[in-house]
Enzyme design. Structure first.
Site, mmCIF file in Angstrom:
data_model
loop_
_atom_site.group_PDB
_atom_site.id
_atom_site.type_symbol
_atom_site.label_atom_id
_atom_site.label_comp_id
_atom_site.label_asym_id
_atom_site.label_seq_id
_atom_site.Cartn_x
_atom_site.Cartn_y
_atom_site.Cartn_z
ATOM 1 N N SER A 12 39.619 27.217 30.754
ATOM 2 C CA SER A 12 38.751 28.228 30.451
ATOM 3 C C SER A 12 39.490 29.392 29.675
ATOM 4 O O SER A 12 38.697 30.334 29.175
ATOM 5 C CB SER A 12 38.555 28.770 31.853
ATOM 6 N N CYS A 74 42.478 22.450 33.485
ATOM 7 C CA CYS A 74 41.743 23.440 34.368
ATOM 8 C C CYS A 74 41.317 22.858 35.543
ATOM 9 O O CYS A 74 40.751 21.783 35.649
ATOM 10 C CB CYS A 74 40.584 23.906 33.637
ATOM 11 N N GLU A 154 45.509 36.788 33.576
ATOM 12 C CA GLU A 154 44.977 37.074 32.103
ATOM 13 C C GLU A 154 45.273 38.215 31.733
ATOM 14 O O GLU A 154 45.166 38.536 30.450
ATOM 15 C CB GLU A 154 43.353 36.687 32.371
ATOM 16 N N CYS A 188 45.706 26.122 40.252
ATOM 17 C CA CYS A 188 44.982 26.649 39.041
ATOM 18 C C CYS A 188 46.119 26.724 38.122
ATOM 19 O O CYS A 188 47.172 27.266 38.305
ATOM 20 C CB CYS A 188 44.378 27.928 39.453
ATOM 21 N N THR A 189 45.720 26.400 36.923
ATOM 22 C CA THR A 189 46.746 26.546 35.833
ATOM 23 C C THR A 189 47.262 27.829 35.219
ATOM 24 O O THR A 189 48.232 27.907 34.526
ATOM 25 C CB THR A 189 46.137 25.655 34.505
ATOM 26 N N HIS A 190 46.607 28.893 35.851
ATOM 27 C CA HIS A 190 46.678 29.914 35.593
ATOM 28 C C HIS A 190 47.933 30.457 36.323
ATOM 29 O O HIS A 190 48.663 31.454 36.138
ATOM 30 C CB HIS A 190 45.657 30.992 36.004
HETATM 31 N N1 DGL Z 1 42.800 27.869 35.061
HETATM 32 C C1 DGL Z 1 41.695 27.292 35.651
HETATM 33 C C2 DGL Z 1 42.159 26.430 36.700
HETATM 34 O O1 DGL Z 1 43.030 25.703 36.711
HETATM 35 C C3 DGL Z 1 40.631 28.294 36.345
HETATM 36 C C4 DGL Z 1 40.624 30.004 35.921
HETATM 37 C C5 DGL Z 1 39.234 30.239 35.876
HETATM 38 O O2 DGL Z 1 38.755 30.636 36.917
HETATM 39 O O3 DGL Z 1 38.567 30.104 34.800
HETATM 40 O O4 DGL Z 1 41.223 26.291 37.711
#
Ligand code: DGL
Length: 270
Positions: A12, A74, A154, A188-190
């Site tokens: 995303s 993601c 972000e 979550c990859t973030h």
């Molecule tokens: N990076 C995304 C994940 O691994 C999600 C971040 C978002 O909410 O867009 O779920």
């Protein structure tokens, strides 16, 4: 026959660059195309139907670039769209990040008590409990959605006082029950860029795992059929975003660990 075609990776936003980086480190000969759907971030608070639609559009854009393999970097999209995309784009292999993340969790946990933090969508769909229990049926999983972490990542606020405060609020309840988790999954990859703040708020001895390196290993395994890049090729990385070239480059570099040239970020509509 070695296959010089690129591998497509999408998320995303910039979070999936943590996965891209692990693939690049493990497979330096591969050409990589990363697509961040920055115009429609976050996915984590959207309904499953919307996420499937967005993921399918992002995947279609990468398939049009003649990718030989697709990585859904993601968790939110992997949880709801991996099999749909695999069906839609066969024979191109599709690899999501939830199964590799569960694999890493099971390998790291001694007690089988595992905590997962992820987006609202990933937690609601129970993707991690299912994937972990498929490998370790007696494992006990506690989960929390950590939506604010996506915004902090972000924003590039990786280790501010606010980040620590938010980490405490999310993590303390997960570790206050009688069966203390010995492993925390960053679902979550973030989240990997917030590692220092997260670690600072965890009880000592808790292992932290994410899906980046296990996903890279899954990609390497999928290329073992002979479709890896020619060994003498030096892989290149192309970045595509759906909004905000400058912002993508500025924040993306924190995830990439290297400069990203804003002028080289391509903009697209999905
Ligand atoms: N990076 C995304 C994940 O691994 C999600 C971040 C978002 O909410 O867009 O779920």
């Amino acid at each position: 026959m070695p296959d010089p075609r690129p591998i497509g990776v999408f998320d995303s936003g910039v979070g999936g660059i943590t996965v891209l980086r692990a693939i690049k480190d493990l497979l330096p000969a591969e050409n990589l195309i990363y697509l961040g759907d920055t115009a429609r971030l976050p996915y984590g608070t959207k309904s499953a139907d919307t996420v499937v639609r967005y993921a399918s559009q992002a995947a279609r854009k990468l398939i049009a670039q003649d990718v030989k393999l697709l990585v859904i970097a993601c968790n939110t999209a992997s949880a709801v769209a991996t099999s749909a995309l695999a069906g839609q784009f066969a024979p191109v292999p599709v690899i999501g990040v939830v199964e590799p993340g569960a694999e890493a969790a099971v390998a790291a946990s001694q007690t089988g008590n595992i905590a997962v933090i992820a987006t609202e969508g990933t937690v609601r769909g129970e993707a991690y409990p299912r994937a972990i229990n498929a490998r370790a049926p007696t494992a006990k999983i506690v989960q929390a959605s950590a939506t604010v972490f996506v915004a902090l990542a972000e924003e590039g606020w990786t280790s501010t006082a606010v980040t620590r405060e938010v980490a405490r609020a999310y993590l303390a309840p997960l570790f206050s029950g009688p069966e203390k988790p010995d492993t925390l999954v960053l679902g979550c990859t973030h989240f990997p860029v917030l590692l220092d703040a997260i670690r600072a708020e965890l009880p000592a001895g808790v292992a932290i795992v994410d899906s980046a390196s296990t996903t890279a290993q899954a990609v390497a395994a999928a290329l073992k059929d002979g479709s890896a890049a020619p060994a003498n090729q030096k892989g290149a990385v192309r970045f595509i975003a759906t909004d905000g070239r400058e912002r993508f480059a500025r924040v993306g570099r924190i995830f990439f660990g290297n400069e990203i040239d804003a002028d080289a970020v391509e903009l697209t509509d999905l």
